[in-house]
Design a protein around this motif. Structure first.
Motif, short mmCIF file in Angstrom:
data_model
loop_
_atom_site.label_atom_id
_atom_site.label_comp_id
_atom_site.label_asym_id
_atom_site.label_seq_id
_atom_site.Cartn_x
_atom_site.Cartn_y
_atom_site.Cartn_z
N GLN A 112 0.71 -1.28 -0.04
CA GLN A 112 0.09 0.05 -0.19
C GLN A 112 0.87 1.26 0.03
OE1 GLN A 112 -2.86 -0.30 3.47
NE2 GLN A 112 -3.97 -1.86 2.42
N ALA A 113 1.97 1.16 0.68
CA ALA A 113 2.93 2.28 0.83
C ALA A 113 3.39 2.78 -0.55
CB ALA A 113 3.98 2.05 1.78
N VAL A 114 3.78 1.86 -1.32
CA VAL A 114 4.39 2.05 -2.61
C VAL A 114 3.62 1.66 -3.82
CG1 VAL A 114 6.62 1.71 -1.76
CG2 VAL A 114 5.45 -0.21 -2.98
N ASP A 115 2.27 1.39 -3.31
CA ASP A 115 1.25 1.32 -4.65
C ASP A 115 1.51 0.25 -5.58
OD1 ASP A 115 -1.26 1.69 -5.74
OD2 ASP A 115 -0.60 3.43 -6.94
N VAL A 116 1.79 -0.83 -5.01
CA VAL A 116 1.82 -2.05 -5.99
C VAL A 116 1.23 -3.40 -5.13
CG1 VAL A 116 4.27 -1.27 -6.64
CG2 VAL A 116 4.11 -2.81 -4.79
N SER A 117 1.32 -4.43 -6.01
CA SER A 117 0.57 -5.68 -5.70
C SER A 117 1.42 -6.41 -4.68
CB SER A 117 0.36 -6.52 -6.86
OG SER A 117 1.51 -6.89 -7.49
N LEU A 118 0.98 -7.34 -3.77
CA LEU A 118 1.91 -8.13 -2.81
C LEU A 118 2.63 -9.00 -3.76
CD1 LEU A 118 -1.00 -9.81 -0.41
CD2 LEU A 118 1.13 -8.33 0.00
N ARG A 119 2.48 -9.30 -4.94
CA ARG A 119 3.31 -10.27 -5.61
C ARG A 119 4.59 -9.48 -6.20
NH1 ARG A 119 1.26 -13.49 -10.94
NH2 ARG A 119 0.13 -14.59 -9.04
N THR A 120 4.37 -8.03 -6.20
CA THR A 120 5.62 -7.26 -6.52
C THR A 120 6.24 -6.92 -5.33
OG1 THR A 120 4.40 -5.96 -8.38
CG2 THR A 120 6.13 -4.88 -7.46
N ILE A 121 5.69 -6.96 -4.11
CA ILE A 121 6.37 -6.69 -2.99
C ILE A 121 7.36 -8.00 -2.77
CG2 ILE A 121 6.14 -6.71 -0.40
CD1 ILE A 121 6.14 -3.75 -1.69
N TYR A 122 6.81 -9.17 -3.12
CA TYR A 122 7.76 -10.42 -2.82
C TYR A 122 8.67 -10.39 -3.78
CZ TYR A 122 3.40 -12.02 -0.11
OH TYR A 122 2.39 -12.16 0.85
N ARG A 123 8.47 -9.82 -4.77
CA ARG A 123 9.63 -10.03 -5.81
C ARG A 123 10.65 -8.80 -5.33
NH1 ARG A 123 5.64 -10.38 -10.27
NH2 ARG A 123 6.04 -8.29 -10.49
N ASP A 124 10.26 -7.75 -4.91
CA ASP A 124 11.20 -6.89 -4.41
C ASP A 124 12.00 -6.95 -3.32
OD1 ASP A 124 10.24 -5.03 -6.60
OD2 ASP A 124 9.20 -3.66 -5.13
N MET A 125 11.57 -7.92 -2.55
CA MET A 125 12.24 -8.26 -1.12
C MET A 125 13.39 -9.39 -1.59
SD MET A 125 11.12 -6.81 1.58
CE MET A 125 10.72 -5.45 0.42
N GLU A 126 12.93 -10.15 -2.64
CA GLU A 126 14.03 -11.11 -3.22
C GLU A 126 15.03 -10.25 -3.83
OE1 GLU A 126 11.77 -13.70 -5.55
OE2 GLU A 126 10.79 -14.86 -3.91
N ILE A 141 17.67 -8.09 4.54
CA ILE A 141 16.21 -8.41 5.02
C ILE A 141 16.01 -9.68 5.48
CG2 ILE A 141 14.13 -8.59 3.79
CD1 ILE A 141 15.25 -5.89 3.16
N SER A 142 15.44 -9.68 6.58
CA SER A 142 14.96 -10.73 7.26
C SER A 142 13.57 -10.84 7.31
CB SER A 142 15.51 -10.69 8.64
OG SER A 142 14.72 -10.00 9.52
N GLY A 143 12.64 -11.80 7.14
CA GLY A 143 11.30 -11.84 7.18
C GLY A 143 10.81 -13.08 5.95
N GLU A 144 9.44 -13.06 6.12
CA GLU A 144 9.04 -14.01 5.08
C GLU A 144 7.54 -13.57 4.87
OE1 GLU A 144 7.87 -17.95 7.00
OE2 GLU A 144 9.85 -17.28 7.82
N ARG A 145 6.98 -14.37 3.59
CA ARG A 145 5.51 -14.09 3.15
C ARG A 145 4.57 -14.49 4.35
NH1 ARG A 145 5.53 -16.00 -2.94
NH2 ARG A 145 7.35 -15.01 -3.86
N GLY A 146 3.71 -13.48 4.66
CA GLY A 146 2.99 -13.72 5.54
C GLY A 146 3.29 -13.40 6.99
N ILE A 147 4.40 -13.01 7.20
CA ILE A 147 4.76 -12.45 8.56
C ILE A 147 5.15 -11.20 8.47
CG2 ILE A 147 6.52 -12.60 10.41
CD1 ILE A 147 6.69 -15.61 9.62
N GLY A 148 6.05 -10.83 7.74
CA GLY A 148 6.75 -9.29 7.53
C GLY A 148 8.05 -9.29 7.21
#
Length: 233
Positions: free
Chosen positions: A27-41, A50-57
């Motif tokens: 929501q902060a950067v106005d993209v989809s969840l899938r895009t956030i997951y790719r960005d974190m990777e 980066i520490s964390g995982e999908r579903g947690i943070g």
């Protein structure tokens, strides 16, 4: 928003050290969840801790984070030379920190995946070898600029070469040369040079002996590999 700008914005959000849900980041950067997951990777692969995982943070775990830096090859040389000195120090904590920092740098340095590691069998760059190779770089750069020939000793073999281009592969420096003894191009590892002398004789660009000719030959070789081998062993 460009992806590079979005990634930087995400780093700025995460650097407070607290846990951020993927949904909130999206929501902060106005993209989809899938895009956030790719960005974190992508951030993790680029060396951002980066520490964390999908579903947690997600959170940034390092105490200090730095903005992206654009380094010249000379700046990289200076950085690795400093790490080589610290890595050989008697202080175990500092030596370990230098090795960890080198590993982080290696993880994000550009590298030609199709050529360097496979062709030359490069391994993790030992600090002693790094220091041995760095001592030759100033004179090699001088010879490159002035178009002066070099007398090298490699594995006990003296060779007179024309230095054409220095390259950095994330762990090792190499130099493309025209070898007058072999009458052909060669790529030498700088750390394997046991002796080096800049000769007073100069050389001029000659057809078949320039860096452009070397790259053209490499390109032709890649094209032939792409279309299939011309023969089998």
């Amino acid at each position: 928003m460009r992806r590079a700008d979005r990634l930087m914005q995400l780093v700025q959000i995460l650097r407070d050290g607290t846990l951020h849900r993927a949904q909130d980041l999206a929501q902060a950067v106005d993209v989809s969840l899938r895009t956030i997951y790719r960005d974190m990777e992508t951030l993790a692969a680029s060396g951002v801790p980066i520490s964390g995982e999908r579903g947690i943070g997600y959170r940034v775990t390092a105490a200090i984070t730095l903005p992206p830096l654009n380094l010249t090859l000379t700046e990289v040389e200076a950085l690795h030379l400093g790490l080589s000195a610290v890595g050989a120090a008697d202080d175990p904590e500092l030596a370990q920190a230098a090795r960890q920092l080198l590993a982080k740098l290696d993880a994000v340095m550009p590298e030609t995946p199709s050529a360097a590691p496979a062709r030359y069998g490069f391994a993790v760059y030992p600090f002693a070898e790094a220091a041995r190779g760095f001592q030759h770089l100033p004179r090699m750069r001088q010879a490159l600029r002035a178009r002066q020939k070099l007398e090298l000793t490699l594995q006990g073999e003296p060779r007179t070469v024309r230095p054409l281009e220095l390259d950095y592969w994330g762990r090792l420096w190499t130099c493309v040369v025209w070898c007058e003894k072999r009458r052909d191009f060669d790529v030498i590892r700088v750390d394997q040079i046991t002796a080096l002398r800049v000769l007073p004789s100069l050389f001029v660009a000659e057809t078949g002996k320039s860096i452009a000719d070397y790259k053209a030959r490499q390109k032709d070789g890649d094209s032939q590999s792409a279309t299939g081998p011309t023969g089998r062993k």
